[in-house]
Design an enzyme around this catalytic site. Sequence first.
Site, short mmCIF file in Angstrom:
data_model
loop_
_atom_site.label_atom_id
_atom_site.label_comp_id
_atom_site.label_asym_id
_atom_site.label_seq_id
_atom_site.Cartn_x
_atom_site.Cartn_y
_atom_site.Cartn_z
CB SER A 1 -0.89 0.03 1.23
OG SER A 1 -1.49 1.31 1.35
CE1 TYR B 1 -4.45 -2.09 4.41
CE2 TYR B 1 -3.28 -0.03 4.01
CZ TYR B 1 -3.91 -1.17 3.53
OH TYR B 1 -3.98 -1.38 2.17
#
Length: 190
Positions: A141, A155
């Site tokens: 990401s 995350y």
Amino acid sequence: MNDLSGKVALVTGGSRGIGAEIARTLARNGAAVGLTYLGAADHADGVAKDIQADGGRALPIQADNADPEAVRAAVEATVAEFGGFDILVNNAGVFPSGPLDEVTLEDVDRILGIHVRAVFAAAQTAARHMSDGGRIINIGSCLIERLPGPGMTLYALSKSALTGLTKGLARDLGPRGITAVVVDPGPTET
Ligand SMILES: NC(=O)c1ccc[n+]([C@@H]2O[C@H](COP(=O)([O-])OP(=O)(O)OC[C@H]3O[C@@H](n4cnc5c(N)ncnc54)[C@H](OP(=O)(O)O)[C@@H]3O)[C@@H](O)[C@H]2O)c1
């Protein structure tokens, strides 16, 4: 460069979103594709049927990334179905977010299991079957670079771990001509 005829791929989380498009694109370029899903059997079947309708080969596989043995079994099932293994795309993921104080250690273990341990298990198993010149592509990401706000510690932590993991895989498997890379997408409407 894009001719993948005769190649065998597995895409985790291939039932929806980015993974479904990766699975479709690999198939369009000639690869036989296994695709895992967690619960959306109908979506996974739909992707597989679309690929088959275009003359490709696809195998939907239920495999929870939280269970490393299920992920290993998905690699084995792909090998058994298509007779080889060339390309692993570790894409399955979730987006945990919320106040830091509410994140439990169980949450930490669960997310690391899905985003990191499963990737290790899939890559290790895939490497045992992979032809020389194989490919491992891990979906990270862009949020490992800069976080635009609070609530994404877990995350970012889990996706950041993919960088070190992938560098290790590249070193371990490079002598066989197998590359390992991380792709860090930006915001994508899925
Ligand atoms: N979308 C973005 O903006 C964005 C940006 C950067 C990175 N990413 C990364 O890109 C990847 C795909 O994201 P997406 O937006 O395409 O997600 P998505 O649309 O929510 O799809 C997630 C996929 O992963 C599967 N999945 C979820 N949990 C799983 C588990 N425990 N075991 C096995 N499969 C599981 C889902 O299966 P079911 O269909 O069965 O639920 C589905 O196929 C993720 O790793 C995500 O972190 C996304």
